[in-house]
Design an enzyme around this catalytic site. Structure first.
Site, PDB file in Angstrom:
ATOM      1  N   LYS A  52       0.811  -1.220   0.000  1.00  8.67           N
ATOM      2  CA  LYS A  52       0.000   0.000   0.000  1.00  8.67           C
ATOM      3  C   LYS A  52       0.848   1.276   0.000  1.00  8.67           C
ATOM      4  O   LYS A  52       0.399   2.320  -0.480  1.00  8.67           O
ATOM      5  CB  LYS A  52      -0.955   0.007   1.191  1.00  8.67           C
ATOM      6  N   ASP A 109      -5.553  13.656  -3.460  1.00  4.70           N
ATOM      7  CA  ASP A 109      -5.127  14.372  -2.252  1.00  4.70           C
ATOM      8  C   ASP A 109      -5.283  13.526  -0.996  1.00  4.70           C
ATOM      9  O   ASP A 109      -4.424  13.547  -0.109  1.00  4.70           O
ATOM     10  CB  ASP A 109      -5.921  15.672  -2.108  1.00  4.70           C
ATOM     11  N   ASN A 124      -4.709   2.019  -1.807  1.00  2.54           N
ATOM     12  CA  ASN A 124      -5.256   0.663  -1.913  1.00  2.54           C
ATOM     13  C   ASN A 124      -6.132   0.486  -3.151  1.00  2.54           C
ATOM     14  O   ASN A 124      -6.689  -0.584  -3.366  1.00  2.54           O
ATOM     15  CB  ASN A 124      -6.045   0.284  -0.656  1.00  2.54           C
ATOM     16  N   GLY A 179     -13.391  -7.475  10.070  1.00  2.00           N
ATOM     17  CA  GLY A 179     -13.275  -6.514   8.989  1.00  2.00           C
ATOM     18  C   GLY A 179     -14.164  -6.739   7.787  1.00  2.00           C
ATOM     19  O   GLY A 179     -13.974  -6.091   6.754  1.00  2.00           O
TER      20      GLY A 179
END
Length: 278
Positions: free
Chosen positions: A88, A100, A109, A256
């Site tokens: 990443k 940004d 990602n 998750g």
């Protein structure tokens, strides 16, 4: 061993006609190493099939981030990639631009391939970060007045995205790592008083993901209480050893999966949006 999470993601999926990835109009994928734990491929291919989209999602398990350019050269129909550990941060120098938000976080990602509509030539590899959106949208359901500070285990790309999302909610975040550095605690420094102060504990490391189900961060679980939420960004296995240890001491736990689905939705929006500037 079969996991209920896999049954959830793969529910109602039928056989996908196997053909070369180059035969699809649009190709998407995931880069990382290793990828045995990931369910993104099943999720996206189910979505494409259900919606009649001429697209395919495949895993690119690369041992070095430099191999990304070989992947891009081999698949001219590639329109987007997800990026997972350990790339990443390492992928950023290979991109033409990053938005940004990803620049502020310091991690990417999602990669969007911007191509010439007539020739298909690649104009721009643009980095984005959907982890902040995915994680941030899960916070309202778990926050309480007592959970106004968070301890984030890890210092990599996922941890940076988590910290950014927490800051947007006005939640102070303390990073924890195995290695000492400025503003970062090591596990041995965590005291009972600290754990009492930080009621939200987030595992943003890959420790404990499949197939290493018997591992977990070296956290002092004995200091946890019923007021704590222990949130593991890992979704395979469905209940990690981190979560099991936390539950032993009465803490609430969460994996998750919800974050995975929310960041996946955001990834697809990034890949398919029409508005862009070169």
């Amino acid at each position: 061993m079969k996991y209920r999470i896999c049954d959830y993601i793969c529910a109602n999926i039928t056989a996908i006609v196997m053909k070369s990835p180059l035969a699809y109009k649009h190709l998407y994928g995931l880069i990382g190493y290793p990828l045995v734990h990931s369910f993104s491929r099943e999720f996206f291919n189910q979505k494409f099939m259900a919606e009649g989209i001429d697209a395919r999602y495949i895993n690119f398990e690369i041992e070095d981030i430099g191999q990304l350019m070989n992947v891009i050269a081999e698949y001219p129909n590639l329109n987007g990639l997800n990026v997972t550990a350990p790339y990443k941060e390492a992928v950023i120098p290979l991109l033409d631009s990053i938005d940004d938000d990803a620049r502020k976080i310091g991690a990417v990602n999602v990669i969007r391939f911007i191509r010439d509509k007539d020739t298909g030539s690649l104009l721009d590899l643009r980095g984005h970060n959907s982890d902040v959106v995915g994680f941030g949208k899960t916070l309202p359901s778990i926050l309480t007045p007592q959970r106004d500070k968070a301890m984030v285990l890890g210092t990599g790309g996922a941890a940076k995205a988590v910290r950014t999302a927490l800051q947007l909610y006005g939640i102070e975040a303390q990073l924890v790592s195995r290695r000492k550095s400025e503003h970062v605690l090591i596990y041995e420094e965590i005291t009972r008083a600290m754990v009492a102060s930080y009621k939200l504990i987030i595992n943003a490391t890959p420790v404990g993901k499949y197939p290493d189900n018997d591992k977990c961060p070296d956290f002092p679980y004995r200091f946890l209480t019923r007021e704590h939420m222990c949130y593991d960004l890992i979704y395979n296995p469905e209940e990690t050893l981190f979560m099991k240890n936390a539950a032993r001491y009465g803490a609430e736990t969460k994996n998750g999966l919800e974050m995975l689905l929310l960041q996946a939705f955001d990834s697809y929006e990034i890949w398919t949006r029409e508005d862009f500037e070169i």
